[in-house]
Scaffold this motif. Structure first.
Motif, PDB file in Angstrom:
ATOM      1  N   ALA A  59      40.475  41.716  39.804  1.00 29.30           N
ATOM      2  CA  ALA A  59      41.388  41.050  40.737  1.00 29.30           C
ATOM      3  C   ALA A  59      41.696  39.657  40.213  1.00 29.30           C
ATOM      4  CB  ALA A  59      40.776  40.973  42.129  1.00 29.30           C
ATOM      5  N   GLY A  60      42.962  39.291  40.270  1.00 25.47           N
ATOM      6  CA  GLY A  60      43.398  37.958  39.889  1.00 25.47           C
ATOM      7  C   GLY A  60      43.915  37.208  41.091  1.00 25.47           C
ATOM      8  N   ILE A  61      43.667  35.902  41.129  1.00 26.86           N
ATOM      9  CA  ILE A  61      44.092  35.052  42.237  1.00 26.86           C
ATOM     10  C   ILE A  61      44.905  33.900  41.685  1.00 26.86           C
ATOM     11  CG2 ILE A  61      43.309  33.504  44.082  1.00 26.86           C
ATOM     12  CD1 ILE A  61      40.724  35.204  44.127  1.00 26.86           C
ATOM     13  N   TRP A  62      46.179  33.827  42.057  1.00 29.58           N
ATOM     14  CA  TRP A  62      47.026  32.705  41.657  1.00 29.58           C
ATOM     15  C   TRP A  62      47.092  31.714  42.817  1.00 29.58           C
ATOM     16  CZ3 TRP A  62      47.025  36.887  38.768  1.00 29.58           C
ATOM     17  CH2 TRP A  62      47.391  36.784  37.422  1.00 29.58           C
ATOM     18  N   GLY A  63      46.528  30.525  42.609  1.00 26.96           N
ATOM     19  CA  GLY A  63      46.503  29.493  43.638  1.00 26.96           C
ATOM     20  C   GLY A  63      45.179  29.466  44.382  1.00 26.96           C
TER      21      GLY A  63
ATOM     22  N   ALA B 253      34.758  43.325  44.063  1.00 30.19           N
ATOM     23  CA  ALA B 253      35.764  43.290  42.995  1.00 30.19           C
ATOM     24  C   ALA B 253      35.190  42.590  41.766  1.00 30.19           C
ATOM     25  CB  ALA B 253      37.013  42.573  43.476  1.00 30.19           C
ATOM     26  N   ALA B 254      35.522  43.106  40.583  1.00 31.19           N
ATOM     27  CA  ALA B 254      35.010  42.499  39.357  1.00 31.19           C
ATOM     28  C   ALA B 254      35.810  42.996  38.156  1.00 31.19           C
ATOM     29  CB  ALA B 254      33.534  42.830  39.174  1.00 31.19           C
ATOM     30  N   PRO B 255      36.124  42.081  37.231  1.00 34.06           N
ATOM     31  CA  PRO B 255      35.924  40.642  37.330  1.00 34.06           C
ATOM     32  C   PRO B 255      36.957  39.984  38.254  1.00 34.06           C
ATOM     33  CG  PRO B 255      37.103  41.141  35.320  1.00 34.06           C
ATOM     34  CD  PRO B 255      36.748  42.469  35.948  1.00 34.06           C
ATOM     35  N   ILE B 256      36.584  38.819  38.759  1.00 34.48           N
ATOM     36  CA  ILE B 256      37.492  38.017  39.574  1.00 34.48           C
ATOM     37  C   ILE B 256      38.004  36.885  38.701  1.00 34.48           C
ATOM     38  CG2 ILE B 256      37.724  36.552  41.623  1.00 34.48           C
ATOM     39  CD1 ILE B 256      35.285  38.124  42.769  1.00 34.48           C
TER      40      ILE B 256
END
Length: 333
Positions: free
Chosen positions: A157-161, A178-181
């Motif tokens: 999972a990717g998080i923008w912001g 979730a992995a990798p974060i």
């Protein structure tokens, strides 16, 4: 009482004296103990957001609210005077979903009235300063992760912001396994915070080696899910390019700017998806309170600053200008 009032027609905001509200039938009144300052409050003041269902021109802001019940309206059962509670960020009336502090008066005030069905009891162990922003700042990323995205254990999972919502998304993604974060933010302080909150990798979106670093972090597979909490077109385009086969991009940050997909054929070939997300369900808030009681989550690091209600305008300025890189500024009457 004092209340932070916005005239949506003139965009004038001021903390001013107004009459104390009174709980009507089926309602309760709380003495507000804490209220969160959200970026959507900033957007309302700046005119980027407009209420859809507000009656009149002026509203008391604040959809993240916690306090103590000090008045019970006729017909209210199952709640008591002196009870510690938070208020849901909105409610449904006659088939229309209304938002507190947008479509009707919110909690930037000494007192706030709410329908009894929007009241969530709090354990004594949960401080008001942390409880107030569970509706929205925590429940919105939680619903995006669990309901809209359906994030799965062991999937990237990717998080923008990594701001008010994104910082909580890091914690919550770790909670569901979730992995990798992978956290993405141009601010070094935000990237450091993401790592402290549980991200496995933190990347600068402007780094020339970003694509290569993302490939290494996902072991060449690309992201299973990318969450945009920034609401910035460039972030969304980068997130879309970072998806793997069957990957989903979930749009949580709000913007009126168009979305551009650089290679539509490849996007379709890889069966990738774009999913919109907004808000949360009442059960998301109650679930999060239960998770806090069980010791699975805590939010002490999210309280960046506590300020008097009288200084609400200054709190809005600080959040708008990202002074001190805040997660949540909390107002206390």
């Amino acid at each position: 009482m004092l209340a932070g009032r916005l005239n949506v027609r003139t965009a004038a905001f001021a903390v001013e004296e107004v009459p104390d509200p009174v709980a009507g039938p089926g309602q309760i009144r709380i003495a507000v103990a804490a209220a969160g300052v959200c970026l959507s409050d900033v957007h309302l003041i700046e005119g980027m957001l407009k209420p859809l269902y507000l009656s009149g021109d002026t509203v008391t802001l604040g959809h993240e609210v916690a306090g103590v019940i000090d008045q019970l309206g006729d017909g209210v059962e199952g709640l008591r005077l002196g009870q510690r509670v938070l208020l849901q960020a909105g409610e449904e009336r006659d088939g229309t979903v209304l938002t507190r502090g947008v479509d009707y008066d919110g909690g930037w005030a000494q007192y706030a009235v709410a329908s009894a069905g929007t009241v969530v009891p709090l354990p004594d162990s949960l401080p008001f300063e942390q409880a107030c922003f569970i509706p929205d700042a925590v429940s919105t990323p939680w619903a995006a992760i669990t309901s809209t995205a359906g994030a799965q254990p062991g999937k990237s999972a990717g998080i923008w912001g990594v701001g008010g919502l994104g910082a909580h998304a890091v914690q919550l993604l770790r909670l569901v396994g979730a992995a990798p974060i992978i956290a993405v933010d141009p601010l070094e302080a935000a990237r450091g915070r993401a790592l402290a909150f549980g991200a496995d990798v933190a990347l600068d979106p402007g780094d020339a080696g970003f694509a290569a670093a993302m490939k290494v972090a996902t072991r060449g597979r690309g992201l299973a899910t990318a969450f945009d909490f920034a609401g910035v077109p460039a972030a969304r385009e980068q997130a879309a390019r970072s998806l793997g086969a069957g990957g989903k991009m979930v749009l949580v940050g709000l913007t009126d700017q168009p979305l551009h997909i650089s290679n539509g054929t490849l996007f379709s070939y890889l069966r990738q998806q774009i999913l919109g997300h907004y808000g949360s369900a009442p059960t998301d808030v109650t679930d999060l309170v239960a998770l806090y009681e069980l010791g699975r989550i805590e939010f002490s690091r999210s309280v960046s600053r506590v300020m008097p209600l009288a200084e609400a305008a200054e709190a809005v300025r600080m959040l708008s200008e990202k002074e001190g890189d805040p997660i949540r500024i909390v107002l206390k009457p």
